[in-house]
Design a protein around this motif. Structure first.
Motif, PDB file in Angstrom:
ATOM      1  N   ASP A 112       0.850  -1.169   0.000  1.00 12.65           N
ATOM      2  CA  ASP A 112       0.000   0.000   0.000  1.00 12.65           C
ATOM      3  C   ASP A 112       0.894   1.229   0.000  1.00 12.65           C
ATOM      4  N   TYR A 113       0.271   2.411  -0.094  1.00 13.87           N
ATOM      5  CA  TYR A 113       1.022   3.650   0.040  1.00 13.87           C
ATOM      6  C   TYR A 113       0.867   4.257   1.425  1.00 13.87           C
ATOM      7  N   LEU A 114       0.140   3.603   2.302  1.00 13.71           N
ATOM      8  CA  LEU A 114      -0.031   4.125   3.650  1.00 13.71           C
ATOM      9  C   LEU A 114       1.304   4.114   4.401  1.00 13.71           C
ATOM     10  N   PRO A 115       1.524   5.102   5.274  1.00 17.00           N
ATOM     11  CA  PRO A 115       2.781   5.147   6.041  1.00 17.00           C
ATOM     12  C   PRO A 115       2.739   4.298   7.303  1.00 17.00           C
ATOM     13  N   ASP A 116       2.000   3.194   7.277  1.00 13.63           N
ATOM     14  CA  ASP A 116       1.974   2.280   8.430  1.00 13.63           C
ATOM     15  C   ASP A 116       3.103   1.270   8.259  1.00 13.63           C
ATOM     16  N   PHE A 117       4.320   1.761   8.439  1.00 13.43           N
ATOM     17  CA  PHE A 117       5.517   0.988   8.108  1.00 13.43           C
ATOM     18  C   PHE A 117       5.586  -0.349   8.839  1.00 13.43           C
ATOM     19  N   SER A 118       5.137  -0.368  10.068  1.00 10.48           N
ATOM     20  CA  SER A 118       5.244  -1.607  10.833  1.00 10.48           C
ATOM     21  C   SER A 118       4.402  -2.721  10.226  1.00 10.48           C
ATOM     22  N   THR A 119       3.291  -2.373   9.574  1.00  9.05           N
ATOM     23  CA  THR A 119       2.436  -3.392   8.963  1.00  9.05           C
ATOM     24  C   THR A 119       3.161  -4.121   7.837  1.00  9.05           C
ATOM     25  N   PHE A 120       3.970  -3.390   7.066  1.00 12.00           N
ATOM     26  CA  PHE A 120       4.752  -4.029   6.006  1.00 12.00           C
ATOM     27  C   PHE A 120       5.661  -5.111   6.595  1.00 12.00           C
ATOM     28  N   PHE A 121       6.349  -4.773   7.669  1.00  3.16           N
ATOM     29  CA  PHE A 121       7.323  -5.713   8.225  1.00  3.16           C
ATOM     30  C   PHE A 121       6.650  -6.837   8.997  1.00  3.16           C
ATOM     31  N   GLN A 122       5.556  -6.535   9.671  1.00  5.17           N
ATOM     32  CA  GLN A 122       4.840  -7.595  10.384  1.00  5.17           C
ATOM     33  C   GLN A 122       4.249  -8.610   9.403  1.00  5.17           C
ATOM     34  N   THR A 123       3.667  -8.119   8.335  1.00  2.94           N
ATOM     35  CA  THR A 123       2.999  -9.012   7.390  1.00  2.94           C
ATOM     36  C   THR A 123       3.988  -9.741   6.493  1.00  2.94           C
ATOM     37  N   ASN A 124       4.999  -9.033   6.004  1.00  4.77           N
ATOM     38  CA  ASN A 124       5.894  -9.625   5.013  1.00  4.77           C
ATOM     39  C   ASN A 124       7.119 -10.295   5.617  1.00  4.77           C
ATOM     40  N   VAL A 125       7.654  -9.737   6.694  1.00 10.12           N
ATOM     41  CA  VAL A 125       8.887 -10.280   7.272  1.00 10.12           C
ATOM     42  C   VAL A 125       8.598 -11.167   8.481  1.00 10.12           C
TER      43      VAL A 125
END
Length: 374
Positions: free
Chosen positions: A83-96
């Motif tokens: 997404d383009y949302l700045p919820d950076f932690s969601t990227f790492f929680q979901t993907n990493v």
């Protein structure tokens, strides 16, 4: 085999499920069915009708993984957040973190699947590889993120730091990564977890770095992805496709059908184990030319527009070298025109096909992602 596909109700996942069923495998899907990609929060009928075991669950949840991994002989971890949302932690929680959790459970329970295949992305390269065509003996360079002031002034191309001439983009192989946003950082983290822990604990693992994947079943409701979806929605609605920057950005597009063949190759080919492999269309197409192709295939009388909008953080040019995949026996087969024609035929037959591009642009404007030039 019994094969688990996370994100199996989604775009690449559902096509992968189809191919696995054709090969005679038993397939289990784990998917959180999260809006906006899944606005109705239910599994597609074509999965349920074919006897696919469907589990609604989040890859960040240990219990969901434990249920899904029972008797699994192989895993395709395709679930992801973008997404383009700045919820950076969601990227790492979901993907990493989800990937780390997968390997944690495999090691903890002594499970040794035949293969784990994770979906990485061409985005890990950032701007990719360039070279100056004017400086004698110039070596390849991997530029960092373009400056906001340059984009605002419509200076789109990356300059050579020695002579100032625009750098020439080259095919990018797997050797150098330079992620420059939350999504690409998380994808590189995901593949690093898989390949490192896979090697350490004897779990045969492969990471596939997909270029821009195009095809049917791509959600109409995801504002992040899908240049074909975006252009198709506008063109079929009688509006000109809008290109960001000047439309001169070079990209590498690949059919979902070719990606599925690469997924199956990674499942079966032992020489893919332990590697991150580019899976691309082996083509360099400008955004403007892509827009014109969509117009042509739709039979419309429209001219693409480039009003000077830009998305801060976008790469100028990137296209992948696929020589490693070719060594493993894979090459793309579907022409770009066929990708577009198939998608248009599929899209117009869908009851929820509507033009959501204006709302998506307004959302990106509000977030500060989409910006105006001078």
């Amino acid at each position: 085999m019994r094969v688990l596909v996370t994100g199996g109700a989604g775009f690449i996942g559902s096509h992968t499920v189809d191919a696995l069923l054709v090969e005679g495998h038993d397939v289990r899907v784990l998917d959180a069915l999260v809006p906006p990609v899944h606005p109705h929060r239910r599994f597609p009928r074509h999965l349920l009708d074919r006897g696919v075991e469907c589990i609604e669950g989040d890859v960040r949840d240990r219990e969901a993984w434990e249920r899904a991994l029972v008797d699994a002989d192989a895993v395709f971890h395709l679930a992801a957040y973008q997404d383009y949302l700045p919820d950076f932690s969601t990227f790492f929680q979901t993907n990493v973190v989800s990937t780390a959790l997968l390997y944690e459970i495999l090691v903890e329970r002594g499970l040794r699947p035949h293969r784990v295949v994770v979906a990485s992305s061409q985005a890990v390269y950032g701007e990719g590889r360039y070279r100056c065509s004017r400086c004698p003996g110039a070596q390849p360079v991997y530029p960092r993120l373009r400056k906001e002031a340059d984009l605002f002034a419509r200076r789109w191309d990356l300059p050579c730091e020695v002579c100032g001439h625009a750098l020439t983009p080259e095919r990018t192989d797997e050797s150098v990564v330079a992620p420059h946003n939350a999504y690409s950082l998380s994808k590189y983290g995901e593949e690093s977890v898989a390949l490192t822990l896979g090697e350490r604990y004897g779990i045969p693992s492969v990471a596939l770095r997909y270029s821009i994947v195009q095809g049917s079943r791509q959600s109409f409701h995801n504002p992040y992805s899908g240049i074909l979806r975006i252009f198709a929605q506008r063109v079929l609605g009688g509006q000109s496709p809008i290109c960001y920057e000047d439309g001169g950005q070079l990209r590498d597009y690949v059919s979902v059908h070719d990606v599925v063949r690469a997924n199956l190759l990674a499942l079966h080919h032992d020489n893919a184990v332990g590697r991150a492999v580019n899976i691309g269309g082996d083509r360099q197409v400008s955004v403007l030319d892509y827009a014109r192709l969509v117009v042509k295939c739709a039979g419309a009388d429209l001219e693409p527009a480039a009003p000077g909008l830009y998305r801060f953080g976008d790469t100028r040019h990137v296209f992948s070298r696929i020589s490693l995949a070719a060594e493993l026996g894979w090459r793309p087969e579907v022409p770009l025109s066929e990708i577009v024609e198939e998608y248009l035929s599929w899209a117009v037959a869908q009851p929820d096909f509507t033009d959501g591009t204006t709302a998506a642009d307004e959302r990106m404007h509000a977030l500060g992602t989409l910006r105006h030039t001078t």
